[in-house]
Design an enzyme around this catalytic site. Structure first.
Site, PDB file in Angstrom:
ATOM      1  N   THR A  93       0.845  -1.194   0.000  1.00 57.63           N
ATOM      2  CA  THR A  93       0.000   0.000   0.000  1.00 57.63           C
ATOM      3  C   THR A  93       0.877   1.239   0.000  1.00 57.63           C
ATOM      4  OG1 THR A  93      -1.600  -1.220   1.315  1.00 57.63           O
ATOM      5  CG2 THR A  93      -1.861   1.174   1.264  1.00 57.63           C
ATOM      6  N   ARG A 121     -13.149  -8.562  -1.384  1.00 59.99           N
ATOM      7  CA  ARG A 121     -12.728  -7.982  -0.098  1.00 59.99           C
ATOM      8  C   ARG A 121     -12.303  -6.520  -0.307  1.00 59.99           C
ATOM      9  NH1 ARG A 121      -7.627  -5.600   1.679  1.00 59.99           N
ATOM     10  NH2 ARG A 121      -7.500  -5.850   3.924  1.00 59.99           N
ATOM     11  N   VAL A 122     -12.798  -5.637   0.555  1.00 59.16           N
ATOM     12  CA  VAL A 122     -12.425  -4.221   0.500  1.00 59.16           C
ATOM     13  C   VAL A 122     -11.660  -3.896   1.779  1.00 59.16           C
ATOM     14  CG1 VAL A 122     -13.325  -1.862   0.507  1.00 59.16           C
ATOM     15  CG2 VAL A 122     -14.374  -3.594  -0.971  1.00 59.16           C
ATOM     16  N   GLY A 123     -10.462  -3.354   1.638  1.00 62.93           N
ATOM     17  CA  GLY A 123      -9.661  -2.992   2.807  1.00 62.93           C
ATOM     18  C   GLY A 123      -9.959  -1.577   3.270  1.00 62.93           C
ATOM     19  N   ASP A 124      -9.039  -1.046   4.049  1.00 61.68           N
ATOM     20  CA  ASP A 124      -9.228   0.312   4.594  1.00 61.68           C
ATOM     21  C   ASP A 124      -8.967   1.408   3.551  1.00 61.68           C
ATOM     22  OD1 ASP A 124      -6.477  -0.469   4.556  1.00 61.68           O
ATOM     23  OD2 ASP A 124      -5.996   1.189   5.902  1.00 61.68           O
ATOM     24  N   GLY A 145      -0.965  -1.013   5.981  1.00 65.09           N
ATOM     25  CA  GLY A 145      -0.874  -2.162   6.872  1.00 65.09           C
ATOM     26  C   GLY A 145      -2.056  -3.079   6.656  1.00 65.09           C
ATOM     27  N   GLY A 147      -5.477  -3.806   6.480  1.00 62.71           N
ATOM     28  CA  GLY A 147      -6.697  -3.012   6.356  1.00 62.71           C
ATOM     29  C   GLY A 147      -7.895  -3.623   7.038  1.00 62.71           C
TER      30      GLY A 147
END
Ligand code: GLY
Length: 233
Positions: A93, A121-124, A145, A147
Site C-alpha cells: 500500500t 474484499r475491501v480494505g481500509d 498495513g 486493512g
C-alpha cells in the site's frame, strides 16, 4: 487483481474512491475523477470499471507472468494461507499526505490489498476516514498495513480527531496506535503504520511493531529524504 484507492481534498472536504477495481493500472486516477466529475464519493467493482472505461482508461492485464506463477503455486499448495482460516499479512500500500504550505492539505492512498484475499474484499484504503482523511483546519492522515484490522479503528479520521484536540501529528499517530493496542493486546504485533501532517508542515509517522517497520519519504523544499518511523512494540 482487485485494486482500491482514495483521494481527499482538505479544502472542499470531498473525497473520491474506488474499491475492487479490476484491469485498470492507476486506480487513484480513477478515484480522482470520481471526486472531480461526479457527485458520488465511492464506486466499486463492475461499476467502477465501467466508469473508468467511460473516462478513457484502457483496460489491461494486471497479473504479471511472475504473479500468475505465484498464484498457481499458491493454488496448488494444500497448506496455502487463506483468509478463511490461516491468513498471511502481505500487502503493498502507498499512502501520501501533502500540504502546499499555504494551509491546503490532501491525502491519497492506493493498494492491491492483501495477497490471497477473498475476491470482493475491501480494505481500509478506499474507505474515507480509514485509508485517508484531509481537513485544512486540522491536517491530513493516511495508513498502510492490515486493512482488515485498521478499518475497525477508522484510522485516519481518528488521528485527525486527536490532532483537533491539540495533539501534534506525531503524538496523534502514537495515541491511535496505543488505543488500538490497548483495546486488544494481540494488536501489538499487527501490521499498522500511519502517517499524518498538519497544514504547518509538521509530520508524524509511527508503526505498531518493529516487525513491520514504516519507511517513508519526506519531500520538503526540493529535498527528499527516506526516513524510518518509530515502532511502538
Ligand atoms: N492496507 C491495505 C489493505 O489491507 O487493503
Amino acid at each position: 487483481v482487485e485494486l482500491d484507492a482514495s483521494i481527499m481534498d482538505g479544502t472542499r472536504h470531498r473525497a473520491g474512491a474506488v474499491a475492487s477495481l479490476r484491469d485498470i493500472r492507476n486506480p487513484i486516477s480513477v478515484a480522482r475523477l470520481v471526486l472531480e466529475r461526479t457527485h458520488h464519493t465511492t464506486l466499486a467493482g463492475e461499476g467502477a470499471l465501467r466508469f473508468a472505461l467511460q473516462m478513457g482508461f484502457k483496460p489491461e492485464q494486471l497479473l504479471t507472468p511472475e504473479s500468475l506463477k505465484k498464484w498457481l503455486d499458491w493454488k496448488a499448495d494444500p497448506k496455502r494461507p487463506t483468509f478463511w482460516q490461516n491468513p498471511s499479512e502481505n500487502h503493498d500500500t502507498i499512502g501520501m499526505v501533502a500540504t502546499d504550505g499555504k494551509g491546503h492539505v490532501v491525502a491519497g492512498c492506493s493498494t492491491s490489498g492483501l495477497a490471497w484475499k477473498i475476491p470482493g474484499r475491501v480494505g481500509d484504503t478506499p474507505l474515507v476516514g480509514c485509508g485517508v482523511y484531509a481537513d485544512d483546519n486540522i491536517g491530513a492522515a493516511t495508513a498502510t498495513g492490515n486493512g482488515d484490522l485498521m478499518s475497525n479503528y477508522c484510522t485516519s479520521i481518528s488521528i485527525i480527531h486527536y490532532m483537533a484536540r491539540g495533539a501534534s501529528p506525531q503524538e496523534a499517530c502514537v495515541a491511535l496506535l496505543e488505543h488500538i493496542a490497548k483495546t486488544d493486546p494481540a494488536n501489538r504485533s499487527g501490521d499498522v503504520c500511519v502517517l499524518a501532517l498538519n497544514a504547518g508542515g509538521e509530520v508524524g509517522a509511527a508503526a505498531m511493531h518493529k516487525g513491520n517497520r514504516l519507511k517513508y519519504a519526506l519531500w520538503r523544499e526540493g529535498k527528499s529524504e527516506l526516513l524510518e518511523s518509530i515502532a511502538l512494540y
